[in-house]
Design a protein around this motif. Structure first.
Motif, PDB file in Angstrom:
ATOM      1  N   LEU A   1       0.837  -1.213   0.000  1.00 40.78           N
ATOM      2  CA  LEU A   1       0.000   0.000   0.000  1.00 40.78           C
ATOM      3  C   LEU A   1       0.865   1.253   0.000  1.00 40.78           C
ATOM      4  O   LEU A   1       1.893   1.305   0.688  1.00 40.78           O
ATOM      5  CB  LEU A   1      -0.910   0.016   1.237  1.00 40.78           C
ATOM      6  N   THR A   2       0.452   2.263  -0.760  1.00 38.89           N
ATOM      7  CA  THR A   2       1.113   3.572  -0.700  1.00 38.89           C
ATOM      8  C   THR A   2       0.823   4.194   0.670  1.00 38.89           C
ATOM      9  O   THR A   2      -0.010   3.678   1.440  1.00 38.89           O
ATOM     10  CB  THR A   2       0.558   4.508  -1.797  1.00 38.89           C
ATOM     11  N   ALA A   3       1.428   5.345   0.942  1.00 38.34           N
ATOM     12  CA  ALA A   3       1.271   5.996   2.258  1.00 38.34           C
ATOM     13  C   ALA A   3      -0.204   6.263   2.580  1.00 38.34           C
ATOM     14  O   ALA A   3      -0.600   6.222   3.749  1.00 38.34           O
ATOM     15  CB  ALA A   3       2.065   7.293   2.281  1.00 38.34           C
ATOM     16  N   THR A   4      -1.005   6.542   1.564  1.00 37.75           N
ATOM     17  CA  THR A   4      -2.430   6.799   1.826  1.00 37.75           C
ATOM     18  C   THR A   4      -3.302   5.655   1.268  1.00 37.75           C
ATOM     19  O   THR A   4      -4.514   5.807   1.119  1.00 37.75           O
ATOM     20  CB  THR A   4      -2.875   8.132   1.174  1.00 37.75           C
ATOM     21  N   GLY A   5      -2.675   4.540   0.965  1.00 38.60           N
ATOM     22  CA  GLY A   5      -3.380   3.432   0.317  1.00 38.60           C
ATOM     23  C   GLY A   5      -4.307   2.685   1.270  1.00 38.60           C
ATOM     24  O   GLY A   5      -4.135   2.714   2.488  1.00 38.60           O
ATOM     25  N   VAL A   6      -5.276   2.001   0.679  1.00 43.25           N
ATOM     26  CA  VAL A   6      -6.243   1.252   1.497  1.00 43.25           C
ATOM     27  C   VAL A   6      -6.591  -0.074   0.808  1.00 43.25           C
ATOM     28  O   VAL A   6      -6.665  -0.150  -0.417  1.00 43.25           O
ATOM     29  CB  VAL A   6      -7.509   2.121   1.775  1.00 43.25           C
ATOM     30  N   LEU A   7      -6.744  -1.083   1.646  1.00 40.80           N
ATOM     31  CA  LEU A   7      -7.202  -2.395   1.178  1.00 40.80           C
ATOM     32  C   LEU A   7      -8.677  -2.514   1.541  1.00 40.80           C
ATOM     33  O   LEU A   7      -9.041  -2.351   2.710  1.00 40.80           O
ATOM     34  CB  LEU A   7      -6.389  -3.506   1.879  1.00 40.80           C
ATOM     35  N   VAL A   8      -9.517  -2.752   0.547  1.00 35.34           N
ATOM     36  CA  VAL A   8     -10.942  -2.971   0.842  1.00 35.34           C
ATOM     37  C   VAL A   8     -11.268  -4.439   0.581  1.00 35.34           C
ATOM     38  O   VAL A   8     -10.929  -4.990  -0.473  1.00 35.34           O
ATOM     39  CB  VAL A   8     -11.859  -2.070  -0.015  1.00 35.34           C
ATOM     40  N   VAL A   9     -11.900  -5.050   1.569  1.00 35.09           N
ATOM     41  CA  VAL A   9     -12.373  -6.427   1.439  1.00 35.09           C
ATOM     42  C   VAL A   9     -13.894  -6.364   1.530  1.00 35.09           C
ATOM     43  O   VAL A   9     -14.441  -5.780   2.477  1.00 35.09           O
ATOM     44  CB  VAL A   9     -11.784  -7.317   2.566  1.00 35.09           C
TER      45      VAL A   9
ATOM     46  N   ARG B   1     -20.426  -7.679   3.850  1.00 32.98           N
ATOM     47  CA  ARG B   1     -19.771  -6.652   4.678  1.00 32.98           C
ATOM     48  C   ARG B   1     -18.529  -6.100   4.002  1.00 32.98           C
ATOM     49  O   ARG B   1     -17.779  -6.839   3.372  1.00 32.98           O
ATOM     50  CB  ARG B   1     -19.412  -7.235   6.059  1.00 32.98           C
ATOM     51  N   PHE B   2     -18.352  -4.785   4.148  1.00 41.60           N
ATOM     52  CA  PHE B   2     -17.131  -4.101   3.701  1.00 41.60           C
ATOM     53  C   PHE B   2     -16.176  -3.953   4.890  1.00 41.60           C
ATOM     54  O   PHE B   2     -16.619  -3.638   5.995  1.00 41.60           O
ATOM     55  CB  PHE B   2     -17.422  -2.638   3.354  1.00 41.60           C
ATOM     56  N   TYR B   3     -14.898  -4.054   4.596  1.00 42.57           N
ATOM     57  CA  TYR B   3     -13.854  -3.676   5.564  1.00 42.57           C
ATOM     58  C   TYR B   3     -12.862  -2.783   4.816  1.00 42.57           C
ATOM     59  O   TYR B   3     -12.386  -3.172   3.736  1.00 42.57           O
ATOM     60  CB  TYR B   3     -13.094  -4.885   6.078  1.00 42.57           C
ATOM     61  N   ALA B   4     -12.550  -1.633   5.379  1.00 37.54           N
ATOM     62  CA  ALA B   4     -11.450  -0.806   4.846  1.00 37.54           C
ATOM     63  C   ALA B   4     -10.280  -0.989   5.803  1.00 37.54           C
ATOM     64  O   ALA B   4     -10.420  -0.777   7.020  1.00 37.54           O
ATOM     65  CB  ALA B   4     -11.870   0.656   4.803  1.00 37.54           C
ATOM     66  N   LEU B   5      -9.140  -1.397   5.258  1.00 39.16           N
ATOM     67  CA  LEU B   5      -8.018  -1.825   6.110  1.00 39.16           C
ATOM     68  C   LEU B   5      -6.765  -1.021   5.805  1.00 39.16           C
ATOM     69  O   LEU B   5      -6.463  -0.753   4.627  1.00 39.16           O
ATOM     70  CB  LEU B   5      -7.750  -3.315   5.851  1.00 39.16           C
ATOM     71  N   ARG B   6      -6.068  -0.688   6.891  1.00 36.81           N
ATOM     72  CA  ARG B   6      -4.812   0.054   6.751  1.00 36.81           C
ATOM     73  C   ARG B   6      -3.777  -0.619   7.658  1.00 36.81           C
ATOM     74  O   ARG B   6      -4.138  -1.278   8.646  1.00 36.81           O
ATOM     75  CB  ARG B   6      -5.027   1.497   7.226  1.00 36.81           C
ATOM     76  N   PRO B   7      -2.510  -0.421   7.363  1.00 38.01           N
ATOM     77  CA  PRO B   7      -1.493  -1.001   8.239  1.00 38.01           C
ATOM     78  C   PRO B   7      -1.666  -0.482   9.664  1.00 38.01           C
ATOM     79  O   PRO B   7      -2.028   0.682   9.858  1.00 38.01           O
ATOM     80  CB  PRO B   7      -0.177  -0.483   7.643  1.00 38.01           C
ATOM     81  N   VAL B   8      -1.448  -1.343  10.631  1.00 40.79           N
ATOM     82  CA  VAL B   8      -1.583  -0.943  12.054  1.00 40.79           C
ATOM     83  C   VAL B   8      -0.584   0.165  12.341  1.00 40.79           C
ATOM     84  O   VAL B   8       0.566   0.093  11.904  1.00 40.79           O
ATOM     85  CB  VAL B   8      -1.308  -2.157  12.971  1.00 40.79           C
TER      86      VAL B   8
ATOM     87  N   LEU C   1      -3.163  -5.553  10.160  1.00 44.11           N
ATOM     88  CA  LEU C   1      -4.070  -4.577   9.540  1.00 44.11           C
ATOM     89  C   LEU C   1      -5.087  -4.089  10.567  1.00 44.11           C
ATOM     90  O   LEU C   1      -5.568  -4.893  11.388  1.00 44.11           O
ATOM     91  CB  LEU C   1      -4.820  -5.237   8.379  1.00 44.11           C
ATOM     92  N   SER C   2      -5.406  -2.816  10.508  1.00 50.48           N
ATOM     93  CA  SER C   2      -6.473  -2.342  11.395  1.00 50.48           C
ATOM     94  C   SER C   2      -7.680  -1.933  10.554  1.00 50.48           C
ATOM     95  O   SER C   2      -7.542  -1.505   9.402  1.00 50.48           O
ATOM     96  CB  SER C   2      -5.990  -1.199  12.289  1.00 50.48           C
ATOM     97  N   VAL C   3      -8.841  -2.107  11.161  1.00 56.73           N
ATOM     98  CA  VAL C   3     -10.091  -1.825  10.450  1.00 56.73           C
ATOM     99  C   VAL C   3     -10.417  -0.340  10.625  1.00 56.73           C
ATOM    100  O   VAL C   3     -10.760   0.108  11.707  1.00 56.73           O
ATOM    101  CB  VAL C   3     -11.245  -2.704  10.996  1.00 56.73           C
ATOM    102  N   LEU C   4     -10.284   0.377   9.523  1.00 61.64           N
ATOM    103  CA  LEU C   4     -10.547   1.817   9.538  1.00 61.64           C
ATOM    104  C   LEU C   4     -12.055   2.069   9.512  1.00 61.64           C
ATOM    105  O   LEU C   4     -12.566   2.993  10.144  1.00 61.64           O
ATOM    106  CB  LEU C   4      -9.897   2.417   8.288  1.00 61.64           C
ATOM    107  N   ALA C   5     -12.769   1.259   8.770  1.00 62.75           N
ATOM    108  CA  ALA C   5     -14.229   1.384   8.670  1.00 62.75           C
ATOM    109  C   ALA C   5     -14.781   0.032   8.246  1.00 62.75           C
ATOM    110  O   ALA C   5     -14.110  -0.713   7.527  1.00 62.75           O
ATOM    111  CB  ALA C   5     -14.604   2.435   7.631  1.00 62.75           C
ATOM    112  N   SER C   6     -15.962  -0.266   8.718  1.00 59.94           N
ATOM    113  CA  SER C   6     -16.617  -1.509   8.308  1.00 59.94           C
ATOM    114  C   SER C   6     -18.119  -1.306   8.368  1.00 59.94           C
ATOM    115  O   SER C   6     -18.619  -0.711   9.325  1.00 59.94           O
ATOM    116  CB  SER C   6     -16.210  -2.646   9.245  1.00 59.94           C
ATOM    117  N   GLU C   7     -18.808  -1.768   7.355  1.00 64.44           N
ATOM    118  CA  GLU C   7     -20.273  -1.679   7.395  1.00 64.44           C
ATOM    119  C   GLU C   7     -20.888  -2.744   6.503  1.00 64.44           C
ATOM    120  O   GLU C   7     -20.202  -3.321   5.649  1.00 64.44           O
ATOM    121  CB  GLU C   7     -20.767  -0.283   7.003  1.00 64.44           C
TER     122      GLU C   7
END
Ligand SMILES: C[S@@+](CC[C@H](N)C(=O)[O-])C[C@H]1O[C@@H](n2cnc3c(N)ncnc32)[C@H](O)[C@@H]1O
Length: 245
Positions: free
Chosen positions: A172-180, A238-245, A217-223
């Motif tokens: 991930l880039t510095a502002t990148g996000v993984l969405v599952v 369910r969505f999860y937006a994930l970023r490095p801890v 990974l930490s969960v930035l948002a989930s719904e």
């Protein structure tokens, strides 16, 4: 699930559902599915409204997530994204190509990646690299602003999924996000559910969160994805937006 003997000590299945995942069987199943966008949603393929609701929900979720990431631009396109478990590119076409300048794709079924190779988006250079392989074998070769993984991680075992998430985290880039974005188990005992039709596992929310934690990974948002008519009795998504801890 009835064929799995409960272990007396814990009353949990003695064979974890993901131990039954057979990649060859999954590929046999997906190779038997015609390569057009509608069948990507399996039995829901005949309902075009499903994909409309799904993609609309994804756009709204992504817009919210961009506002939660410090320094992430909230307007305009992101740089590079990747559609993981892309199928024929339904999500690339309906979402990622509209929010990213370039979209790579990872998908193990050759006839599906061929559809993406032949697409207008590929001709126009919006679709970049196409990797014909399973996510368990994919190591990102570049950094991504958005890694989108939808309706496919059930084909990876828990171990493979953690390894995949770790590789994504590092890409991930510095502002990148993984969405599952995935179906959720509705098993009354709170277990993951194995489906032998396509040899996949549908996980519980708790299992997903444990795997994210294990992957750093930490969960930035989930719904939950809302808007699917109740009478179809679909699995919750369910969505999860994930970023490095
Ligand atoms: C339900 S389709 C979803 C496709 C796409 N993500 C979408 O939402 O339209 C599941 C996809 O997972 C792919 N798949 C199967 N095994 C996989 C694996 N090991 N890694 C990544 N994708 C896999 C299938 O070939 C199929 O294209």
């Amino acid at each position: 699930m009835s064929e799995i003997a409960p272990s007396p000590a814990t009353n949990r299945p003695s064979t974890p559902p993901d131990a039954k995942i057979d990649h060859a069987a999954s590929l046999r199943y997906w190779n038997s599915v015609p390569a057009n966008a509608h069948v990507m949603l399996g039995m829901l393929g005949q309902y075009p409204w499903y994909t409309r609701i799904d993609l609309r929900g994804s756009k709204t979720f992504l817009n919210k997530v961009r506002r939660l990431i410090p320094d992430c631009p909230t307007e305009g396109k992101l740089g590079r994204g990747v559609d993981c478990g892309a199928g024929v590119g339904r999500v690339t076409e309906g979402l990622l190509s509209q929010v990213c300048t370039t979209v790579d794709a990872v998908e193990p079924v050759e006839k599906f990646t061929q559809v993406m190779r032949d697409s207008v988006l590929k001709r126009d250079g919006v679709v970049g690299e196409i990797y014909t392989m399973g996510l368990e074998d994919w190591t990102p070769e570049r950094q991504y602003d958005l890694i989108w993984t939808q309706f496919c991680v059930g084909h990876l075992t828990d171990r493979q999924l953690v390894e995949y998430f770790v590789r994504c985290r590092e890409a991930l880039t510095a502002t990148g996000v993984l969405v599952v974005k995935e179906n959720q188990s509705t098993d009354p005992k709170g277990e993951d559910m194995y489906d032998d039709e396509d040899s996949s596992v549908t996980r519980t929310d708790e299992k997903f969160r444990n795997l994210f934690k294990e992957s750093g990974l930490s969960v930035l948002a989930s719904e939950l994805q809302l808007g699917f008519p109740k009478n179809f009795r679909l699995l919750p998504v369910r969505f999860y937006a994930l970023r490095p801890v």
